[in-house]
Design an enzyme around this catalytic site. Structure first.
Site, PDB file in Angstrom:
ATOM      1  N   ARG A 166       0.834  -1.217   0.000  1.00  0.00           N
ATOM      2  CA  ARG A 166       0.000   0.000   0.000  1.00  0.00           C
ATOM      3  C   ARG A 166       0.867   1.264   0.000  1.00  0.00           C
ATOM      4  O   ARG A 166       0.566   2.247   0.680  1.00  0.00           O
ATOM      5  CB  ARG A 166      -0.958   0.045   1.199  1.00  0.00           C
ATOM      6  CG  ARG A 166      -1.910  -1.120   1.291  1.00  0.00           C
ATOM      7  CD  ARG A 166      -2.911  -1.109   0.123  1.00  0.00           C
ATOM      8  NE  ARG A 166      -3.801  -2.236   0.255  1.00  0.00           N
ATOM      9  CZ  ARG A 166      -3.516  -3.472  -0.195  1.00  0.00           C
ATOM     10  NH1 ARG A 166      -2.389  -3.685  -0.857  1.00  0.00           N
ATOM     11  NH2 ARG A 166      -4.363  -4.447  -0.038  1.00  0.00           N
ATOM     12  N   SER A 237     -10.849  -0.944   3.407  1.00  0.00           N
ATOM     13  CA  SER A 237     -10.046  -1.147   4.630  1.00  0.00           C
ATOM     14  C   SER A 237      -9.560   0.197   5.146  1.00  0.00           C
ATOM     15  O   SER A 237      -8.927   0.952   4.410  1.00  0.00           O
ATOM     16  CB  SER A 237      -8.831  -2.014   4.335  1.00  0.00           C
ATOM     17  OG  SER A 237      -9.253  -3.250   3.818  1.00  0.00           O
ATOM     18  N   GLU A 332      -5.128   3.748   6.237  1.00  0.00           N
ATOM     19  CA  GLU A 332      -4.863   3.529   4.802  1.00  0.00           C
ATOM     20  C   GLU A 332      -5.318   4.710   3.924  1.00  0.00           C
ATOM     21  O   GLU A 332      -4.541   5.193   3.106  1.00  0.00           O
ATOM     22  CB  GLU A 332      -5.526   2.225   4.353  1.00  0.00           C
ATOM     23  CG  GLU A 332      -5.127   1.832   2.954  1.00  0.00           C
ATOM     24  CD  GLU A 332      -5.753   0.515   2.517  1.00  0.00           C
ATOM     25  OE1 GLU A 332      -5.463  -0.527   3.119  1.00  0.00           O
ATOM     26  OE2 GLU A 332      -6.533   0.548   1.548  1.00  0.00           O
TER      27      GLU A 332
END
Ligand SMILES: Cc1cc2nc3c(=O)[nH]c(=O)nc-3n(C[C@H](O)[C@H](O)[C@H](O)COP(=O)(O)OP(=O)(O)OC[C@H]3O[C@@H](n4cnc5c(N)ncnc54)[C@H](O)[C@@H]3O)c2cc1C
Length: 342
Positions: A166, A237, A332
């Protein structure tokens, strides 16, 4: 065509949390000339600038100062390299999932595990989107950028993009590289990736599942697990899965034998959803926001929520995880305007 700025523009339909954010100034960018024009305008009158795709990885404030530019550059080009390999170049404004499906329809494989991820093609390299054992970095050849600091337009190689979990060059240098096109290296020969156990189980009745079957299984699993932003606002998420060292892992494993964690190089990657669930947050609702009742990793807006509420909830979850497990959760999605993580 010159830029059509709109003032006091509602972004409610342009962010998947469904927050009632209002941009001081909004503009849609459809061509490269418009990119250059925007660059010149902002240089003449410096102000905050947000590049927006589908708004599925952003937590927006109520008032967004400066300009929000939605990148809508289109285009799709397919080049056959040899009997197996295909090079696909996509405009940053193409929809990610629609592109995955359209390529599959043309018997071009390799993206099926990444089906149903919301958002635009140009945002996908920013956080190196990943799901079910595949990341875009695994399939990417190059990214074309307009460098905001030099006004130059050039290609970056996959190595230049410095992809991580990520993470990427783009995420570490916000505001520097406007992605205009993404070039992928894909296959005509099916090579399904079934490393993710639930996906393998879903296809257990097939000895050599076709990528179409993988695509359908991924869509089915995702629809059963993740809330649809059209029904309940969310950004997927909310926390990254944290990495811990072996000693820390052993200590936690002794205390919590059912801990969900996987070896990752010399570290262990812990399922953030397990940590949050273990502390009883799943299904929590505080006013307009909460934690999804089936998926502890997904924070939701039931309607009428805003960034402050999500920030406060995220802060409480992070504190409780820190106190219980000595683990620092990392958020995130990006907060805009940026802020220190709560
Ligand atoms: C239900 C749901 C499920 C999800 N599942 C996953 C998943 O499985 N895996 C995963 O990795 N992510 C997942 N996500 C997160 C999200 O969909 C991805 O990160 C997606 O790539 C974001 O695309 P976007 O166009 O919506 O980006 P936006 O939210 O619009 O922007 C994200 C960031 O990219 C920047 N950006 C946008 N366009 C450009 C551009 N052209 N050039 C440079 N920077 C740009 C923005 O400024 C911002 O910083 C999920 C989200 C939701 C809501």
């Amino acid at each position: 065509m010159s830029l059509a700025y709109q003032h006091g523009y509602s972004l409610k339909a342009l962010n998947t949390f469904g927050f009632d954010a209002v941009a001081e100034r909004f503009v849609a960018i459809d061509t490269l000339d418009q990119v250059r024009e925007l660059h010149a305008d902002i240089r003449r009158k410096p102000q905050p600038l947000l590049w927006l795709g589908g708004g599925s990885n952003l937590v927006l404030a109520d008032q967004i100062p400066g300009t929000v530019a939605q990148i809508r550059l289109r285009g799709r080009r397919i080049e056959t390299l040899n009997s197996d390999e295909v090079r696909v170049t996509l405009g940053a404004g193409e929809n990610w999932h629609a592109s995955v499906e359209a390529l599959l329809d043309e018997d071009i494989f390799g993206l099926e595990n990444l089906a149903l991820i919301p958002g635009a093609v140009g945002s996908a390299p920013v956080q190196n989107i990943g799901a079910y054992g595949v990341e875009i970095g695994d399939r990417l050849e190059a990214v074309e950028v307009f460098d905001w600091s030099s006004a130059e337009h050039y290609w970056l190689s996959r190595e230049d993009c410095a992809f991580g979990y990520r993470d990427s060059l783009f995420k570490r240098n916000p505001g520097r590289y406007l992605i205009t096109r993404v070039r992928l290296r894909l296959n005509r020969r099916p090579a399904p990736v079934l490393t993710y156990a639930p996906l393998r189980q879903a296809l257990a009745d097939q000895s050599e599942p076709h990528p179409r079957a993988v695509f359908e299984a991924v869509c089915r699993i995702r629809r059963s697990k993740l809330p649809d932003p059209a029904q309940i606002g969310n950004a997927g998420s909310f926390f990254k899965n944290p990495l811990i060292d072996a000693a820390h892992h052993q200590q936690l494993r002794d205390r919590f034998p059912d801990l969900v964690a996987y070896p990752d190089g010399r570290h262990y990657k812990v399922a953030a959803g397990w940590l949050i669930d273990r502390l009883g947050w799943k299904g929590y609702r505080g006013g307009a926001v909460g934690v999804h009742r089936h998926q502890a990793l997904v924070l939701v807006n039931y309607g009428g929520g805003n960034r402050q509420q999500i920030e406060a909830l995220s802060g409480r979850i992070r504190r409780s995880v820190r106190e219980a497990f000595a683990i620092e959760l990392e958020v995130e999605p990006g907060f805009y305007p940026p802020t220190v993580q709560p």
